[in-house]
Design a protein around this motif. Structure first.
Motif, mmCIF file in Angstrom:
data_model
loop_
_atom_site.group_PDB
_atom_site.id
_atom_site.type_symbol
_atom_site.label_atom_id
_atom_site.label_comp_id
_atom_site.label_asym_id
_atom_site.label_seq_id
_atom_site.Cartn_x
_atom_site.Cartn_y
_atom_site.Cartn_z
ATOM 1 N N SER A 113 0.817 -1.211 0.000
ATOM 2 C CA SER A 113 0.000 0.000 0.000
ATOM 3 C C SER A 113 0.852 1.262 0.000
ATOM 4 C CB SER A 113 -0.925 -0.001 1.218
ATOM 5 O OG SER A 113 -0.162 -0.042 2.409
ATOM 6 N N ARG A 114 2.133 1.152 0.357
ATOM 7 C CA ARG A 114 2.979 2.337 0.454
ATOM 8 C C ARG A 114 3.986 2.462 -0.679
ATOM 9 N NH1 ARG A 114 3.093 4.788 5.669
ATOM 10 N NH2 ARG A 114 1.462 3.901 6.947
ATOM 11 N N GLY A 115 4.087 1.468 -1.523
ATOM 12 C CA GLY A 115 5.032 1.573 -2.620
ATOM 13 C C GLY A 115 5.280 0.249 -3.307
ATOM 14 N N THR A 116 6.160 0.293 -4.298
ATOM 15 C CA THR A 116 6.505 -0.886 -5.091
ATOM 16 C C THR A 116 7.996 -1.163 -4.935
ATOM 17 O OG1 THR A 116 4.797 -0.293 -6.683
ATOM 18 C CG2 THR A 116 6.415 -1.908 -7.392
ATOM 19 N N VAL A 117 8.371 -2.438 -4.791
ATOM 20 C CA VAL A 117 9.762 -2.819 -4.577
ATOM 21 C C VAL A 117 10.282 -3.523 -5.827
ATOM 22 C CG1 VAL A 117 11.394 -4.067 -3.114
ATOM 23 C CG2 VAL A 117 9.319 -3.090 -2.118
ATOM 24 N N PHE A 118 11.474 -3.110 -6.252
ATOM 25 C CA PHE A 118 12.109 -3.693 -7.427
ATOM 26 C C PHE A 118 13.467 -4.273 -7.042
ATOM 27 C CE2 PHE A 118 9.422 -0.203 -8.774
ATOM 28 C CZ PHE A 118 8.690 -0.756 -9.817
ATOM 29 N N LEU A 119 13.830 -5.371 -7.688
ATOM 30 C CA LEU A 119 15.207 -5.861 -7.616
ATOM 31 C C LEU A 119 16.007 -5.020 -8.592
ATOM 32 C CD1 LEU A 119 17.304 -7.935 -6.635
ATOM 33 C CD2 LEU A 119 16.619 -9.391 -8.543
ATOM 34 N N SER A 127 25.473 1.006 -9.059
ATOM 35 C CA SER A 127 26.563 1.302 -9.989
ATOM 36 C C SER A 127 27.744 0.360 -9.832
ATOM 37 C CB SER A 127 27.022 2.750 -9.796
ATOM 38 O OG SER A 127 27.404 2.975 -8.442
ATOM 39 N N ALA A 128 27.863 -0.289 -8.639
ATOM 40 C CA ALA A 128 28.956 -1.244 -8.415
ATOM 41 C C ALA A 128 28.571 -2.667 -8.797
ATOM 42 C CB ALA A 128 29.383 -1.200 -6.946
ATOM 43 N N GLY A 129 27.331 -2.863 -9.282
ATOM 44 C CA GLY A 129 26.885 -4.200 -9.686
ATOM 45 C C GLY A 129 26.268 -5.013 -8.570
ATOM 46 N N GLU A 130 26.113 -4.411 -7.385
ATOM 47 C CA GLU A 130 25.531 -5.140 -6.257
ATOM 48 C C GLU A 130 24.011 -5.148 -6.367
ATOM 49 O OE1 GLU A 130 25.209 -4.915 -1.349
ATOM 50 O OE2 GLU A 130 26.472 -3.500 -2.441
ATOM 51 N N LEU A 131 23.405 -6.314 -6.075
ATOM 52 C CA LEU A 131 21.954 -6.412 -6.077
ATOM 53 C C LEU A 131 21.400 -5.692 -4.856
ATOM 54 C CD1 LEU A 131 21.342 -10.135 -7.129
ATOM 55 C CD2 LEU A 131 21.012 -8.088 -8.513
ATOM 56 N N VAL A 132 20.365 -4.874 -5.071
ATOM 57 C CA VAL A 132 19.734 -4.136 -3.981
ATOM 58 C C VAL A 132 18.221 -4.196 -4.162
ATOM 59 C CG1 VAL A 132 21.669 -2.554 -3.659
ATOM 60 C CG2 VAL A 132 19.838 -1.960 -5.262
ATOM 61 N N ALA A 133 17.498 -3.844 -3.107
ATOM 62 C CA ALA A 133 16.047 -3.690 -3.189
ATOM 63 C C ALA A 133 15.754 -2.195 -3.284
ATOM 64 C CB ALA A 133 15.377 -4.294 -1.961
ATOM 65 N N LEU A 134 15.052 -1.797 -4.343
ATOM 66 C CA LEU A 134 14.738 -0.395 -4.603
ATOM 67 C C LEU A 134 13.240 -0.198 -4.422
ATOM 68 C CD1 LEU A 134 15.379 2.457 -5.776
ATOM 69 C CD2 LEU A 134 15.091 1.449 -8.044
ATOM 70 N N LYS A 135 12.851 0.600 -3.448
ATOM 71 C CA LYS A 135 11.437 0.832 -3.171
ATOM 72 C C LYS A 135 11.042 2.228 -3.621
ATOM 73 C CE LYS A 135 7.835 0.299 0.297
ATOM 74 N NZ LYS A 135 7.499 -0.274 1.595
ATOM 75 N N ILE A 136 10.051 2.290 -4.516
ATOM 76 C CA ILE A 136 9.511 3.565 -4.978
ATOM 77 C C ILE A 136 8.241 3.841 -4.186
ATOM 78 C CG2 ILE A 136 8.786 4.911 -6.971
ATOM 79 C CD1 ILE A 136 11.602 3.786 -7.190
ATOM 80 N N MET A 137 8.217 4.962 -3.462
ATOM 81 C CA MET A 137 7.082 5.281 -2.623
ATOM 82 C C MET A 137 5.924 5.783 -3.485
ATOM 83 S SD MET A 137 8.790 4.386 -0.073
ATOM 84 C CE MET A 137 7.566 4.594 1.214
ATOM 85 N N ASN A 138 4.703 5.510 -3.044
ATOM 86 C CA ASN A 138 3.544 5.900 -3.855
ATOM 87 C C ASN A 138 3.183 7.370 -3.660
ATOM 88 O OD1 ASN A 138 2.028 6.112 -1.490
ATOM 89 N ND2 ASN A 138 1.173 4.070 -1.682
#
Length: 740
Positions: free
Chosen positions: A160-166, A170-181
């Motif tokens: 309900s508060r946003g969408t999370v992307f894999l 820039s260093a090639g590390e996998l992170v969780a990116l959350k875009i707030m609504n």
């Protein structure tokens, strides 16, 4: 333009016993209205004890009622007939009966009538907020890719508060990116709250809390970046286990959760608190407010997995100020204490402790502590009215002392027993130690200092009575890893085998704990040793099993010259039946040989020796190995490569060859595939049993160097049963069941 006056909501009583009184709110809050003394807005009887919830979002407010709305009227009309006017600031996706109230509305609650008066604050920049709201209206993968410095890979979750992307940084590390609504950017108070939460998250640095990287604004979107946990959530783990977890696994997870909460509740935050004398100091303690299985993450696989708390969207300082948006009731209602509804403007660490206990309850039973109705409009009333169900009513297998601690923690009135996460953890550990249950993985951190003498070998002696239940009768055997005793279970009035791990280091303890959990998962099968219980005695993990009656298959091979083809085929089929049952559980024995199989007086084969077994992680069919007996090892074991169920097939095939030849004439099991025909041909007429050509071909397929080319146990079972019928004219196993 800066705000001059804060937004506010006032309920003026204009009719009824409360006439003349005013109730004003300038901060976001949630109020229970009803006749109960615990209600924030007390409506005199005959109103129900808990009539409705009033959610205040200055200058807006919403009323949420139960399914029965006959006592609630807005502007003279029963609320049932009003169009749903849900506020744009409603946080949760739900189907509740929510009705937005406007300035000038008159609301009748029971026998009292209130007039609504609202005052709006002037926003900092009305035009800017409108532009941001339009930009934030829709978030998808294309928009997420616009965050500078991050490459979006895929959508991995939406709330309900946003969408999370894999994503990749820039260093090639996998992170969780959350875009707030859009809710974040379209409200100045929420925007300030978002910025504060970014600061709070930056200050949290603990192994059991998801590591925060950064948060900010880019391409018209507010975003958060934190570490990516490849093991998923505990909620997903529960689903993969059929809805609940075993005791050891659940406690292992919870101990790490409580470590993270204890740190969080005492952490110094990068924000100050104004004291009565005018001075300031840094605030301490962050309340999570949404502890539940889906906000607990797993980083890594198997025993190396680390538990991490995530989902800090609604976290708030325990020490609050006027700037905090703290009065809302948010999170997963199934894991909320009723105290949150009653003391909605107070934040205490014990609320997270209650949620942690509810989470442990859920992990062990697959159910919530309270009974909830199917009608989602009445969930909040269930929290207020229904007491938690004692956990052993859900799962009677939970040890009573551990169950007592969980039940005590979920008692809410008159006060909660455990005020801190550390108190709850200590109580669980004490109950675990006194109950004799196995210590879960993570119970002792391999990195911690261990007192000298802690791992002095524990000795059991004949005549000892352990845990007031198990009387040691004699020694069955010792293999360096386990010492096995014959014991009498006083409670069950049966003889059992008690296997004690021989431990001399923290690393060996960790291995023993992990492996003991595999014994707990052994299937019910005639051809697998029966694990009765896994527990801790005098600080040492122990396994209680049935006694492997009869003699090891290795002894039977050497001392039984009159072996027949029918009997050898029957034994081979039974061994495959046992292997097939463990392989379906993801368990790899990795040390299959005649010495770990017992042939009973009823001619039933029982596979034991699981002290070296491994279990494949969910969704995988291989696992790290490394332990084996040279004469029966597979090529992948000899190369120290990953093992699988096909590794056991190799050991089974070598065992079958030994049964037919009467001895193991090879030094290394990995070469048996190359010398198979030579071994069979050289032993003909030398006390061996001639192997049928069809069986030769089957065994050769089991000895393929590439494990992927070997057949599975289930496939072999079908082929050998057909072969047995062709040769004997009987159904395999019929003699066994007649004898039993």
């Amino acid at each position: 333009m800066e705000s001059i006056m804060p937004a506010s909501v006032t309920l003026k009583a204009i009719e009824g016993p409360l006439k003349g009184r005013e109730f004003s709110y300038s901060r976001k809050t949630t109020i229970i209205a009803g006749s109960s003394a615990e209600c924030g807005l007390k409506i005199p009887a005959p109103a129900p004890r808990h009539l409705c919830l009033i959610k205040v979002y200055p200058p807006e407010l919403m009323i949420e009622g139960p399914d029965d709305l006959k006592l609630i009227f807005v502007n003279g009309q029963n609320i049932r007939r009003l169009k749903d006017r849900k506020t744009p600031h409603e946080d949760e996706d739900s189907d509740r009966n929510g009705y937005e109230l406007k300035n000038g509305d008159e609301i009748k609650l029971g026998n009292s009538v209130f007039k609504i008066e609202t005052t709006a604050a002037e926003p900092k920049d009305e035009l800017l907020l409108k532009v941001i709201k339009v930009q934030q209206a829709r978030v998808d993968e294309e928009e997420a890719s616009g965050i500078k410095g991050y490459e979006t890979l895929k959508n991995i979750g939406k709330g309900s508060r946003g969408t999370v992307f894999l994503a990749k940084d820039s260093a090639g590390e996998l992170v969780a990116l959350k875009i707030m609504n859009s809710v974040i950017a379209s409200n100045s108070k929420r925007l300030a709250d978002f910025e504060r939460k970014v600061r709070f998250s930056k200050g949290l640095k603990h192994k059991n809390i998801i590591r925060f990287h950064e948060g900010g604004y880019s391409s018209g979107k507010y975003y958060l970046v934190h570490e990516y946990c490849d093991g998923g959530t505990v909620g997903q783990l529960m689903a993969s286990r059929g809805g609940a977890l075993g005791l050891s696994e659940a406690l292992g997870i919870m101990f790490q959760v409580l470590d993270g909460l204890d740190y969080m509740h005492n952490a110094e935050l990068p924000c100050t608190l104004l004291l009565p004398d005018g001075s300031r100091r840094y605030r301490r303690g962050l309340l999570h407010r949404s502890v539940c299985p889906h906000n607990i993450f797993l980083s890594g696989q198997g025993a190396a997995s680390v538990v991490k708390i995530g989902g800090f969207d609604i976290a708030t300082p325990i020490e609050t100020s006027e700037d905090d948006l703290t009065g809302d009731i948010a999170g997963n209602i199934c894991f909320m204490t009723r105290k949150i509804f009653v003391d909605y403007d107070v934040h205490r660490a014990e609320y997270d402790v209650w949620a942690a206990a509810a989470t442990l309850y859920n992990m062990l039973t697959g159910k919530y502590p309270r009974d909830f109705p199917d009608n989602c409009q009445e969930l909040w009333q269930a929290v207020l009215r229904n007491h938690p169900v004692p956990i052993r009513e859900r799962n009677p297998e939970i040890p009573r002392k551990i169950a007592d601690v969980i039940d005590e923690t979920l008692v809410e009135e008159p006060q909660m027993k455990y005020k801190s996460a550390l108190e709850f953890k200590n109580a669980l550990q004490a109950a675990l130690a006194s109950s004799g249950e196995i210590m879960p993985a993570g119970f002792i951190d391999p990195g911690q200092t261990v007192p000298v003498g802690h791992f002095t070998p524990t000795e059991f002696h004949i005549g000892d009575i352990l845990l007031d239940r198990y009387e040691i009768k004699g020694l069955i055997g010792e293999d360096g890893i386990l010492t096995t005793f014959r014991a009498f279970d006083i409670k069950m009035n049966i003889e059992v085998a008690l296997h004690k791990w021989n431990i001399f280091s923290v690393e060996e303890l960790d291995f023993a704990v992990r492996n003991s959990q595999i014994w707990e998962k052994l299937p019910e099968c005639w051809n697998i040793i029966r694990c009765l219980k896994v527990l801790t005695i005098q600080g040492v993990p122990c396994i209680i099993t049935g006694i492997p009656e009869g003699s090891p298959l290795s002894v039977w091979i050497r001392k039984t010259p009159g072996r027949t083809l029918e009997k050898l085929l029957n034994i081979s089929i039974q061994a495959l039946t046992g292997l097939d049952s463990i392989h379906k559980k993801g368990i790899v024995h990795q040390n299959i040989k005649p010495n770990i199989m017992f042939l009973t007086d009823f001619e039933v084969i029982v596979i034991s020796g699981f002290e070296l077994a491994e279990i494949c992680p969910p969704g995988m069919d291989t696992v790290e190995g490394g332990c084996f007996t040279p004469s029966y090892c597979s090529p992948e074991q000899a190369k120290n490569e990953k093992i699988s169920s096909k590794t056991d097939i190799w050991g089974w095939a070598v065992t079958v060859l030994e049964m037919f030849t009467g001895k193991a004439s090879w030094a290394s099991g990995q070469i048996v595939g190359d010398i198979f025909d030579d071994v069979l041909n050289s032993t003909n007429g030398d006390g061996s049993v001639q192997m049928p050509e069809k069986l030769r071909k089957i065994i050769k397929r089991c000895l393929k160097r590439n494990s992927a080319e070997r057949p599975a146990a289930s496939e072999l079972l079908f082929e050998l049963k057909e072969l047995y019928k062709d040769i004997t004219g009987k159904d395999p196993g019929s003699n066994i069941f007649r004898n039993l």
